[in-house]
Design a protein around this motif. Structure first.
Motif, mmCIF file in Angstrom:
data_model
loop_
_atom_site.group_PDB
_atom_site.id
_atom_site.type_symbol
_atom_site.label_atom_id
_atom_site.label_comp_id
_atom_site.label_asym_id
_atom_site.label_seq_id
_atom_site.Cartn_x
_atom_site.Cartn_y
_atom_site.Cartn_z
ATOM 1 N N GLY A 351 -2.160 -7.183 -18.712
ATOM 2 C CA GLY A 351 -1.319 -6.931 -19.869
ATOM 3 C C GLY A 351 0.153 -7.208 -19.638
ATOM 4 O O GLY A 351 0.543 -7.958 -18.738
ATOM 5 N N ASN A 352 0.970 -6.563 -20.459
ATOM 6 C CA ASN A 352 2.405 -6.806 -20.479
ATOM 7 C C ASN A 352 3.094 -6.000 -19.376
ATOM 8 O O ASN A 352 3.760 -4.996 -19.623
ATOM 9 N N VAL A 353 2.900 -6.452 -18.151
ATOM 10 C CA VAL A 353 3.468 -5.786 -16.983
ATOM 11 C C VAL A 353 4.177 -6.839 -16.140
ATOM 12 O O VAL A 353 3.655 -7.938 -15.945
ATOM 13 N N GLN A 354 5.354 -6.503 -15.654
ATOM 14 C CA GLN A 354 6.128 -7.438 -14.843
ATOM 15 C C GLN A 354 5.892 -7.182 -13.353
ATOM 16 O O GLN A 354 5.527 -6.069 -12.946
ATOM 17 N N VAL A 355 6.138 -8.223 -12.552
ATOM 18 C CA VAL A 355 6.018 -8.073 -11.103
ATOM 19 C C VAL A 355 6.961 -6.984 -10.606
ATOM 20 O O VAL A 355 6.615 -6.199 -9.709
ATOM 21 N N SER A 356 8.117 -6.886 -11.216
ATOM 22 C CA SER A 356 9.081 -5.853 -10.812
ATOM 23 C C SER A 356 8.530 -4.457 -11.072
ATOM 24 O O SER A 356 8.764 -3.531 -10.281
ATOM 25 N N ASP A 357 7.788 -4.265 -12.191
ATOM 26 C CA ASP A 357 7.162 -2.971 -12.468
ATOM 27 C C ASP A 357 6.134 -2.629 -11.390
ATOM 28 O O ASP A 357 6.036 -1.477 -10.948
ATOM 29 N N LEU A 358 5.392 -3.629 -11.001
ATOM 30 C CA LEU A 358 4.358 -3.442 -9.989
ATOM 31 C C LEU A 358 4.979 -3.024 -8.654
ATOM 32 O O LEU A 358 4.564 -2.034 -8.031
ATOM 33 N N ARG A 359 5.995 -3.756 -8.231
ATOM 34 C CA ARG A 359 6.637 -3.455 -6.946
ATOM 35 C C ARG A 359 7.333 -2.106 -6.965
ATOM 36 O O ARG A 359 7.307 -1.348 -5.986
ATOM 37 N N ARG A 360 7.975 -1.795 -8.100
ATOM 38 C CA ARG A 360 8.669 -0.511 -8.205
ATOM 39 C C ARG A 360 7.705 0.655 -8.064
ATOM 40 O O ARG A 360 8.008 1.656 -7.383
ATOM 41 N N ASN A 361 6.544 0.549 -8.699
ATOM 42 C CA ASN A 361 5.570 1.637 -8.627
ATOM 43 C C ASN A 361 4.925 1.741 -7.251
ATOM 44 O O ASN A 361 4.607 2.845 -6.795
ATOM 45 N N ILE A 362 4.718 0.616 -6.587
ATOM 46 C CA ILE A 362 4.202 0.677 -5.219
ATOM 47 C C ILE A 362 5.180 1.414 -4.319
ATOM 48 O O ILE A 362 4.794 2.289 -3.527
ATOM 49 N N GLU A 363 6.461 1.096 -4.449
ATOM 50 C CA GLU A 363 7.480 1.770 -3.632
ATOM 51 C C GLU A 363 7.562 3.247 -3.978
ATOM 52 O O GLU A 363 7.797 4.095 -3.110
ATOM 53 N N ARG A 364 7.357 3.575 -5.254
ATOM 54 C CA ARG A 364 7.406 4.983 -5.687
ATOM 55 C C ARG A 364 6.243 5.781 -5.121
ATOM 56 O O ARG A 364 6.399 6.948 -4.715
ATOM 57 N N LEU A 365 5.054 5.169 -5.087
ATOM 58 C CA LEU A 365 3.854 5.881 -4.670
ATOM 59 C C LEU A 365 3.610 5.824 -3.166
ATOM 60 O O LEU A 365 2.928 6.687 -2.608
ATOM 61 N N ARG A 366 4.174 4.817 -2.503
ATOM 62 C CA ARG A 366 3.877 4.581 -1.093
ATOM 63 C C ARG A 366 4.041 5.830 -0.204
ATOM 64 O O ARG A 366 3.173 6.107 0.642
ATOM 65 N N PRO A 367 5.129 6.625 -0.342
ATOM 66 C CA PRO A 367 5.305 7.777 0.558
ATOM 67 C C PRO A 367 4.186 8.811 0.497
ATOM 68 O O PRO A 367 3.963 9.545 1.466
ATOM 69 N N SER A 368 3.485 8.873 -0.640
ATOM 70 C CA SER A 368 2.439 9.894 -0.796
ATOM 71 C C SER A 368 1.049 9.388 -0.422
ATOM 72 O O SER A 368 0.079 10.144 -0.489
ATOM 73 N N LEU A 369 0.939 8.121 -0.008
ATOM 74 C CA LEU A 369 -0.360 7.526 0.281
ATOM 75 C C LEU A 369 -0.462 7.192 1.767
ATOM 76 O O LEU A 369 0.242 6.313 2.256
ATOM 77 N N PRO A 370 -1.329 7.896 2.499
ATOM 78 C CA PRO A 370 -1.412 7.687 3.951
ATOM 79 C C PRO A 370 -2.170 6.400 4.307
ATOM 80 O O PRO A 370 -3.363 6.274 4.043
ATOM 81 N N PHE A 371 -1.477 5.454 4.899
ATOM 82 C CA PHE A 371 -2.080 4.205 5.363
ATOM 83 C C PHE A 371 -2.242 4.235 6.885
ATOM 84 O O PHE A 371 -1.488 4.932 7.583
ATOM 85 N N VAL A 372 -3.198 3.465 7.384
ATOM 86 C CA VAL A 372 -3.349 3.337 8.828
ATOM 87 C C VAL A 372 -2.058 2.753 9.406
ATOM 88 O O VAL A 372 -1.370 1.954 8.758
ATOM 89 N N SER A 373 -1.759 3.130 10.620
ATOM 90 C CA SER A 373 -0.478 2.756 11.215
ATOM 91 C C SER A 373 -0.326 1.256 11.396
ATOM 92 O O SER A 373 0.787 0.727 11.349
ATOM 93 N N TRP A 374 -1.452 0.560 11.557
ATOM 94 C CA TRP A 374 -1.378 -0.878 11.822
ATOM 95 C C TRP A 374 -1.444 -1.723 10.546
ATOM 96 O O TRP A 374 -1.483 -2.952 10.613
ATOM 97 N N ASN A 375 -1.441 -1.075 9.374
ATOM 98 C CA ASN A 375 -1.479 -1.841 8.121
ATOM 99 C C ASN A 375 -0.682 -1.126 7.036
ATOM 100 O O ASN A 375 -1.169 -0.905 5.933
ATOM 101 N N GLN A 376 0.555 -0.774 7.345
ATOM 102 C CA GLN A 376 1.399 -0.046 6.403
ATOM 103 C C GLN A 376 1.715 -0.868 5.152
ATOM 104 O O GLN A 376 2.039 -0.319 4.105
#
Length: 474
Positions: A351-376
């Motif tokens: 839909g009507n979503v920009q790449v900037s919206d996508l990146r902004r939300n990833i950065e917003r959510l990233r701190p709360s989502l635990p990723f393996v250390s070798w694939n942050q």
């Protein structure tokens, strides 16, 4: 343009598949109002002139003559398939795409996998090959089946192994419907664990979907549609519930459950069917989300599910969609990825979503989502410009996350409760070719899978050489 083939096995697989084709046609008709046979339609449909007796593709001036789904339908009971052939989609399939029997598999994995798998092997391979030959560039097989019954679990996983045998270089993505603990099929723990071994060995990606999670979602939708909260109501015509938008009098709960799974398939295939600023190739899903070959179970999360009256584009609503995708209420299995460890995650936006919206939300959510250390940085993203019908945007998240471990542990425990007493075992051992060692190998496979996820959990805080124990190469 690449094409994909959908393989539907068993009652559940064919019901979900039928709903997928229904909604896919609706999407293409909404976008392609001139009735031209274009690359988007060709990804999952053939254009056949019904007057052409050899069944060849023939289009006059690029216009649609007669669409045929790129599908193979298999069921050892003919009721569901016959119902499809008598319904509104009857012209989308022909007899060369169908394989049915009349006796069924009796909720027995061994009957489906061994008896029918052997009896119909050549016919199944022939139909798969014909479907493949109609493709200019075959990219993916989508297999839809259930785990609890006999045909879906047994014959479904036999078809999966045939796909690997006959088309080893073509991606195999499986949507597997897992039974709930209160399933009415007593032998479903046996069938599910026996099928799990095959999925682990032969699939490239598995999207597990639990019946109980779907039922919980449908119940919440039903509450909302009857005024569960002030100001909330279900949008009429919502494809996320059903053709009617809400649970109508003649509609059964599983109709809406099937529609949710069909929407999962619509979203995962959207980049293959429509253009976008950041299209995600289907082969890229396994390439980016599966760091170890056996750990290919991807937790699906779909939003919007609880459709509000006015879905608008403002940033706040868009941000909420991303937040919802990581809420356990939107997971299609009863698991919470925030309590597990992410190996990788894909966000497939429409839909009507920009790449900037996508990146902004990833950065917003990233701190709360635990990723393996070798694939942050383990994010894969896709943007398709065409939204689902009736919505401005939607999001499918696919998380490769260790949170699936409790689901598999619960399934193993249900299996062991029966197996310790050898209950119902004789029904399986009477099937030609079935031995008790098959049960032992299946439960060992599931246990090994659980241990691999557990190993990642306990080594999550450091990068260690022990990661090699996960069989990086096979």
């Amino acid at each position: 343009m690449t094409q994909s083939v959908v393989v539907q096995v068993g009652q559940c697989g064919n019901q979900v598949g039928c709903r997928f084709w229904d909604l896919a046609l609706r999407e293409h008709a909404y976008v392609n109002k001139r009735g031209l046979y274009d690359d988007a339609i060709s990804s999952f449909f053939r254009n056949v002139d019904s007057r052409n007796s050899d069944g060849g593709v023939h289009a006059v001036g690029g216009r649609i003559q007669h669409l045929k789904a790129r599908a193979v339908l298999v069921d050892m009971e003919e009721g569901v398939v016959n119902g499809i052939l008598q319904g509104p989609l009857r012209e989308v399939f022909d007899s060369t795409q169908l394989l049915t029997d009349v006796s069924g598999s009796g909720n027995n994995w061994a009957v489906g996998h061994m008896t029918y798998g052997s009896a119909y092997r050549d016919l199944i391979v022939d139909k798969l090959r014909k479907a493949a030959e109609h493709c200019d560039c075959l990219q993916c097989f989508f297999l839809i089946h259930s785990m609890g019954g006999g045909t879906g679990s047994g014959l479904g996983t036999r078809v999966l192994s045939l796909l690997e045998e006959e088309f080893p270089d073509v991606c195999r993505i499986v949507t597997s419907m897992y039974p709930s603990a209160e399933d009415d099929v007593i032998t479903s723990p046996y069938n599910s664990v026996l099928a799990m071994r095959e999925l682990t060995e032969h699939a490239d990606c598995v999207l597990p979907v639990e019946n109980q999670s779907l039922l919980d979602i449908v119940n919440k939708i039903n509450v909302m549609s009857h005024g569960g909260k002030p100001g909330l109501m279900i949008r009429s015509g919502s494809t996320v519930t059903s053709g009617q938008g809400v649970l109508g009098g003649a509609e059964k709960p599983f109709d809406s459950m099937n529609s949710i799974v069909a929407n999962l398939l619509l979203n995962i295939t959207s980049s293959a069917r429509f253009e976008g600023s950041l299209n995600m190739d289907l082969n890229e899903i396994a390439m980016n989300l599966v760091p170890f070959p056996r750990l290919h179970y991807l937790v699906p999360s779909l939003t919007p599910l609880y459709t509000l009256a006015d879905v608008s584009v403002p940033s706040r609503r868009l941000d909420q969609m991303f937040s919802d995708a990581f809420s356990k209420d939107h997971q299609l299995i009863r698991a919470d990825p925030k309590h597990g460890l992410y190996l990788a995650c894909a966000l497939m936006v429409r839909g009507n979503v920009q790449v900037s919206d996508l990146r902004r939300n990833i950065e917003r959510l990233r701190p709360s989502l635990p990723f393996v250390s070798w694939n942050q940085e383990g994010w894969k993203t896709g943007l398709c410009s065409v939204p689902p019908v009736g919505h401005s945007h939607s999001l499918l998240a696919l998380a490769n996350n260790t949170c699936v471990k409790p689901i598999f542990m619960e399934l193993r425990e249900r299996f062991n409760k029966l197996y310790r007493k050898k209950a119902h075992l004789h029904h399986y051992l009477h099937v030609e070719g079935m031995e008790q060692s098959v049960f032992s190998e299946a439960i060992s496979s599931v246990t090994a899978l659980i241990e691999e996820y557990h190993h990642l959990d306990v080594t999550s805080t450091r990068l260690t050489p022990d990661v090699a124990r996960l069989c990086i190469a096979t």
